[in-house]
Design a protein around this motif. Structure first.
Motif, mmCIF file in Angstrom:
data_model
loop_
_atom_site.group_PDB
_atom_site.id
_atom_site.type_symbol
_atom_site.label_atom_id
_atom_site.label_comp_id
_atom_site.label_asym_id
_atom_site.label_seq_id
_atom_site.Cartn_x
_atom_site.Cartn_y
_atom_site.Cartn_z
ATOM 1 N N LEU A 51 0.841 -1.196 0.000
ATOM 2 C CA LEU A 51 0.000 0.000 0.000
ATOM 3 C C LEU A 51 0.879 1.252 0.000
ATOM 4 C CD1 LEU A 51 -1.981 -2.230 1.015
ATOM 5 C CD2 LEU A 51 -3.092 -0.459 2.382
ATOM 6 N N PRO A 52 0.528 2.274 -0.793
ATOM 7 C CA PRO A 52 1.283 3.533 -0.724
ATOM 8 C C PRO A 52 1.059 4.202 0.623
ATOM 9 C CG PRO A 52 -0.669 3.780 -2.100
ATOM 10 C CD PRO A 52 -0.563 2.316 -1.773
ATOM 11 N N GLY A 53 2.008 5.039 1.017
ATOM 12 C CA GLY A 53 1.965 5.654 2.341
ATOM 13 C C GLY A 53 0.693 6.414 2.628
ATOM 14 N N TYR A 54 0.184 7.152 1.632
ATOM 15 C CA TYR A 54 -1.035 7.931 1.869
ATOM 16 C C TYR A 54 -2.238 7.037 2.108
ATOM 17 C CZ TYR A 54 -2.080 7.049 -3.087
ATOM 18 O OH TYR A 54 -2.335 6.455 -4.286
ATOM 19 N N LEU A 55 -2.233 5.813 1.518
ATOM 20 C CA LEU A 55 -3.336 4.882 1.763
ATOM 21 C C LEU A 55 -3.184 4.231 3.136
ATOM 22 C CD1 LEU A 55 -5.911 3.720 0.552
ATOM 23 C CD2 LEU A 55 -4.533 1.880 -0.454
ATOM 24 N N VAL A 56 -1.956 3.973 3.545
ATOM 25 C CA VAL A 56 -1.715 3.477 4.903
ATOM 26 C C VAL A 56 -2.252 4.479 5.919
ATOM 27 C CG1 VAL A 56 0.059 2.928 6.619
ATOM 28 C CG2 VAL A 56 0.293 2.088 4.266
ATOM 29 N N ASP A 57 -2.004 5.758 5.694
ATOM 30 C CA ASP A 57 -2.509 6.793 6.606
ATOM 31 C C ASP A 57 -4.034 6.769 6.673
ATOM 32 O OD1 ASP A 57 0.068 7.590 7.098
ATOM 33 O OD2 ASP A 57 0.031 9.257 5.663
ATOM 34 N N LEU A 58 -4.672 6.599 5.515
ATOM 35 C CA LEU A 58 -6.138 6.547 5.489
ATOM 36 C C LEU A 58 -6.640 5.318 6.237
ATOM 37 C CD1 LEU A 58 -8.919 7.503 4.492
ATOM 38 C CD2 LEU A 58 -8.510 6.165 2.399
ATOM 39 N N MET A 112 -9.165 5.020 9.437
ATOM 40 C CA MET A 112 -10.395 4.223 9.373
ATOM 41 C C MET A 112 -10.355 3.020 10.312
ATOM 42 S SD MET A 112 -10.971 4.219 5.239
ATOM 43 C CE MET A 112 -12.484 3.237 5.335
ATOM 44 N N ARG A 113 -9.231 2.866 11.020
ATOM 45 C CA ARG A 113 -9.020 1.756 11.954
ATOM 46 C C ARG A 113 -8.995 0.404 11.246
ATOM 47 N NH1 ARG A 113 -12.569 3.610 17.322
ATOM 48 N NH2 ARG A 113 -11.491 5.624 17.601
ATOM 49 N N ASN A 114 -8.540 0.404 10.006
ATOM 50 C CA ASN A 114 -8.242 -0.836 9.293
ATOM 51 C C ASN A 114 -6.788 -1.179 9.575
ATOM 52 O OD1 ASN A 114 -10.770 -1.074 8.233
ATOM 53 N ND2 ASN A 114 -10.226 -0.524 6.139
ATOM 54 N N LEU A 142 -4.176 -3.290 9.391
ATOM 55 C CA LEU A 142 -3.740 -4.510 8.716
ATOM 56 C C LEU A 142 -2.654 -5.260 9.481
ATOM 57 C CD1 LEU A 142 -3.728 -3.539 4.928
ATOM 58 C CD2 LEU A 142 -5.604 -4.347 6.375
ATOM 59 N N PRO A 143 -1.662 -4.582 10.082
ATOM 60 C CA PRO A 143 -0.671 -5.346 10.858
ATOM 61 C C PRO A 143 -1.308 -6.184 11.971
ATOM 62 C CG PRO A 143 0.195 -3.168 10.394
ATOM 63 C CD PRO A 143 -1.243 -3.165 9.941
ATOM 64 N N ALA A 144 -2.370 -5.677 12.583
ATOM 65 C CA ALA A 144 -3.050 -6.444 13.630
ATOM 66 C C ALA A 144 -3.900 -7.560 13.015
ATOM 67 C CB ALA A 144 -3.929 -5.525 14.472
ATOM 68 N N PHE A 145 -4.641 -7.252 11.952
ATOM 69 C CA PHE A 145 -5.482 -8.262 11.312
ATOM 70 C C PHE A 145 -4.650 -9.421 10.783
ATOM 71 C CE2 PHE A 145 -8.579 -4.658 10.035
ATOM 72 C CZ PHE A 145 -9.212 -4.730 11.257
ATOM 73 N N ASN A 146 -3.461 -9.095 10.265
ATOM 74 C CA ASN A 146 -2.667 -10.083 9.548
ATOM 75 C C ASN A 146 -1.460 -10.590 10.331
ATOM 76 O OD1 ASN A 146 -4.444 -9.433 7.491
ATOM 77 N ND2 ASN A 146 -2.988 -8.111 6.420
ATOM 78 N N ASP A 147 -1.220 -10.005 11.494
ATOM 79 C CA ASP A 147 -0.014 -10.329 12.264
ATOM 80 C C ASP A 147 1.227 -10.197 11.376
ATOM 81 O OD1 ASP A 147 1.490 -11.020 14.494
ATOM 82 O OD2 ASP A 147 1.320 -13.177 14.117
ATOM 83 N N ASP A 148 1.275 -9.072 10.662
ATOM 84 C CA ASP A 148 2.340 -8.810 9.690
ATOM 85 C C ASP A 148 2.485 -7.296 9.575
ATOM 86 O OD1 ASP A 148 4.006 -8.508 7.503
ATOM 87 O OD2 ASP A 148 2.643 -9.452 6.078
ATOM 88 N N PRO A 149 3.668 -6.747 9.836
ATOM 89 C CA PRO A 149 3.830 -5.294 9.833
ATOM 90 C C PRO A 149 3.961 -4.666 8.451
ATOM 91 C CG PRO A 149 5.931 -6.324 10.319
ATOM 92 C CD PRO A 149 4.911 -7.439 10.229
ATOM 93 N N SER A 150 3.833 -5.439 7.384
ATOM 94 C CA SER A 150 4.272 -4.971 6.069
ATOM 95 C C SER A 150 3.293 -4.043 5.339
ATOM 96 C CB SER A 150 4.570 -6.170 5.167
ATOM 97 O OG SER A 150 3.378 -6.882 4.863
ATOM 98 N N TRP A 151 2.030 -3.966 5.757
ATOM 99 C CA TRP A 151 1.025 -3.174 5.038
ATOM 100 C C TRP A 151 0.976 -3.587 3.560
ATOM 101 C CZ3 TRP A 151 -2.731 -0.257 7.148
ATOM 102 C CH2 TRP A 151 -2.560 0.161 8.487
ATOM 103 N N THR A 152 0.725 -4.864 3.345
ATOM 104 C CA THR A 152 0.550 -5.397 2.000
ATOM 105 C C THR A 152 -0.794 -6.102 1.912
ATOM 106 O OG1 THR A 152 1.685 -7.452 2.596
ATOM 107 C CG2 THR A 152 3.020 -5.705 1.582
ATOM 108 N N LEU A 153 -1.302 -6.222 0.691
ATOM 109 C CA LEU A 153 -2.565 -6.905 0.423
ATOM 110 C C LEU A 153 -2.461 -7.644 -0.906
ATOM 111 C CD1 LEU A 153 -5.259 -4.180 1.285
ATOM 112 C CD2 LEU A 153 -4.844 -6.302 2.530
ATOM 113 N N PRO A 154 -3.332 -8.628 -1.114
ATOM 114 C CA PRO A 154 -3.444 -9.211 -2.451
ATOM 115 C C PRO A 154 -4.463 -8.434 -3.285
ATOM 116 C CG PRO A 154 -4.791 -10.456 -0.938
ATOM 117 C CD PRO A 154 -4.127 -9.368 -0.123
ATOM 118 N N MET A 155 -4.186 -8.309 -4.565
ATOM 119 C CA MET A 155 -5.254 -7.872 -5.465
ATOM 120 C C MET A 155 -6.312 -8.974 -5.492
ATOM 121 S SD MET A 155 -3.220 -6.242 -8.745
ATOM 122 C CE MET A 155 -2.016 -7.583 -8.862
ATOM 123 N N PRO A 156 -7.585 -8.614 -5.568
ATOM 124 C CA PRO A 156 -8.595 -9.656 -5.717
ATOM 125 C C PRO A 156 -8.299 -10.488 -6.965
ATOM 126 C CG PRO A 156 -9.623 -7.564 -5.180
ATOM 127 C CD PRO A 156 -8.177 -7.272 -5.472
#
Length: 223
Positions: A154-161, A165-167, A169-183
């Protein structure tokens, strides 16, 4: 109603701030910018596609059981859908749509798995809240999505958003990387070759599950 019609209806309500969705007009240009940049990157075209050999995976399901693509393919074709997580309403709508046609998929001798970077606890939430009858697998550190070429940062500005929004991802995924799969959705043949692929960098766009039926029919006849 077709899956995309459901997604479009949700998107319209979300953007309009209709209950239960709080009006947050400022978030949409940010999300749309990130989507446009991901499209422009061309990453979707570089992902695993029809005709390629699928990547082998062995992941934990929502109940902490090992699930192997090799074992599943020994039984027949395999439908694999990559999704972002239980927090993503577009993903949940898609999972529900696949679940609605699960009996038809099984009739072709195929199985279904969903893969996300979230922890098994959140995978259980996906199964429970969407009433799924197929396993949800935890892709630890996004290694499987990376192997299929669908993982992105994710780009930094999207990480900030997302943080606002309290999404988390590091907590949901137990991974600090702020990455996602494309659908992404794949049909993999008994021999491990990808027969159908749909990868979309726009997370609001998903193929209808019925689009797979002709491919599954051919795979069943071939098998």
């Amino acid at each position: 109603m077709a899956l995309q019609d459901k997604l479009d209806a949700f998107k319209a309500d979300f953007k309009a701030g209709k209950p239960p969705y709080q009006a947050q007009a400022e978030i949409h240009p940010i999300m749309e910018r990130a989507t446009a940049e991901l499209i422009a990157s061309g990453q979707a075209a570089r992902a695993v596609k029809a005709g390629d050999r699928a990547r082998v995976f062995k992941l934990k399901d929502q109940n902490d059981n090992d699930v192997s693509s090799t074992d599943l393919l020994a039984r027949g074709p395999l439908v694999v859908t990559f999704y972002r997580g239980a927090w993503c309403p577009y993903c949940n709508i898609e999972l529900q749509a696949i679940n609605e046609v699960l009996s038809q998929i099984h009739a072709y001798g195929a199985n279904v798995v969903a893969i996300s970077p979230q922890t098994p606890v959140n995978s259980r939430k996906s199964v429970r809240e969407n009433r799924l009858s197929f396993p949800v697998l935890s892709d630890v550190n996004g290694e499987t999505s990376a192997a299929f070429g669908v993982r992105f940062s994710l780009p930094g500005y999207l990480v900030d958003l997302y943080r606002r929004m309290r999404n988390d991802l590091p907590a949901f995924n137990d991974d600090p990387s702020w990455t996602l799969p494309m659908p992404a959705r794949y049909v993999i043949g008994h021999d491990g070759i990808v027969l159908y692929s749909e990868v979309n960098p726009d997370y609001t766009r998903r193929p209808d599950p019925s689009d797979m039926f002709a491919v599954l029919e051919k795979a069943t006849a071939k098998g």
